[in-house]
Design an enzyme around this catalytic site. Structure first.
Site, PDB file in Angstrom:
ATOM      1  CB  SER A 141     -56.083  26.881  -6.897  1.00  0.00           C
ATOM      2  OG  SER A 141     -56.055  27.340  -5.556  1.00  0.00           O
ATOM      3  CE1 TYR A 166     -58.375  22.508  -5.220  1.00  0.00           C
ATOM      4  CE2 TYR A 166     -57.218  24.283  -4.086  1.00  0.00           C
ATOM      5  CZ  TYR A 166     -58.137  23.860  -5.029  1.00  0.00           C
ATOM      6  OH  TYR A 166     -58.820  24.789  -5.778  1.00  0.00           O
TER       7      TYR A 166
END
Length: 352
Positions: A141, A166
């Site tokens: 990501s 995350y």
């Protein structure tokens, strides 16, 4: 070619499987997804039904859906032993920056334990002299860049300061993959996705969430008082990038010490054109009106609220895709207006 796609009921995963079924002859795909209720399950069911229909149109391909959890090691091992996968594309993960603040357990289970199970299964796919997995491709990501002040973000940049759990789990995936590539000579490629959007996307993403709120007459919150920029990347561009990467694994080499040089790579996949959030909202509202999702006289100004930055957010994302262009002759190019137009048309059809 036998391919495992995890997270195939998800946004990117379902679009990838659709493309593979439509463009790769004689492919066998196993789609593993837990179909959890992090967001509206009906959208996941819509994607799965679509894949079943597409699979029926391609008799030369095999498609199997398995409902299960990445954290279920016995299930993962069973699938690897049964199918002897050539390529593994790990897209299953608990997504979302803000949700990681309120529900961290889900991220550890899926993004850490689940990814470890995939790596272990890839490792043991070579047992007893078997050829094993030829390429592991996995989703990382743009969140790993944290508050990196240097833009555009390059995969050569240091990314040791994540600002959300995350992001930390995604950086951990890259470290785990590098370790397993070194120790067991597993070709692996991590892909740092930048703000993916499009039809049948995730309702927790801004463009989808804004639309849902506007439909209900609720106010939308624009963070950092609108002074955020995002490198919005249309899902078809993401999927094309993944497909190209799948077919070109990092080369296995032996170093001067007689040990494997890690067959490991990381790439950005982004549009390389960050858009200001206020401009993004303007285009979105124009396309929602054009698609008759909202009336032409809708009072957008009355439904917008500028608010401070939220914890875990970053002010800008901006992908340097030089390496992707160099190695795969590919650069995402779908304009934001074109992509949001397709989303608005899908939204009108899905919720009619």
């Amino acid at each position: 070619m036998k391919v495992l796609v995890t997270g195939g009921a998800g946004f990117i995963g379902s679009n990838l499987i659709e493309r593979l079924l439509s463009t790769e002859p004689n492919i066998e795909i196993v789609n593993l997804d837990s179909v959890n209720d992090y967001y509206d399950v009906s959208i996941k069911e819509y994607r799965l039904n679509r894949l079943e229909q597409i699979a029926k149109l391609h008799n030369d391909c095999k498609y199997t859906f398995v409902k299960g959890n990445l954290a279920d090691k016995a299930l993962i091992d069973k699938l690897f032993n049964e199918y002897n996968f050539d390529i593994v594309v790990n897209l299953a993960a608990q997504a979302g920056v803000r949700y990681s603040i309120t529900n961290p357990d889900a991220y550890i289970e899926s993004n850490i334990i689940g990814f470890y199970n995939i790596l272990e299964a890839c490792r043991h796919s070579y047992d007893n002299g078997k050829e094993g997995v030829k390429h592991l491709v996995y989703a990382s990501s743009s969140s790993v860049y944290g508050n990196n002040e240097k833009v555009p973000y390059s995969t050569d940049d240091k990314v040791d300061n994540p600002i959300s759990l995350y992001a930390a789990t995604k950086k951990s995936n890259e470290l785990f993959a590098h370790c397993y590539s070194k120790l067991y000579n597993i070709p692996s490629t991590g892909l740092r996705f930048f703000t993916v959007y499009g039809p049948a996307g995730r309702p927790d993403m801004a463009y989808f969430g804004f639309t849902n709120k506007l439909i209900k007459g609720e106010k939308i919150q624009i963070f950092n008082y609108g002074n955020c920029k995002r490198d919005f990347t249309y899902v078809d561009d993401i999927v094309e990038g993944v497909q190209r990467v799948m077919h070109k694994a990092p080369e296995r080499k032996i170093g001067e010490d007689g040990l494997p040089v890690p067959p490991y790579a990381v790439y950005n996949i982004g549009n390389s054109n960050p858009e200001n959030l206020l401009d993004f909202v303007q285009i979105l509202q124009e396309e929602l009106v054009r698609a008759n999702v909202l009336p032409s006289d809708y009072d957008f100004d009355a439904h917008k609220e500028l608010v401070p930055m939220q914890a875990g957010d970053v002010p800008v994302t901006f992908a340097d895709t030089t390496a992707l262009e160099r190695d795969f002759c590919f650069k995402p190019s779908t304009s934001l207006r074109e992509g949001l137009r397709k989303f608005a048309e899908w939204y009108k059809e899905f919720y009619k």
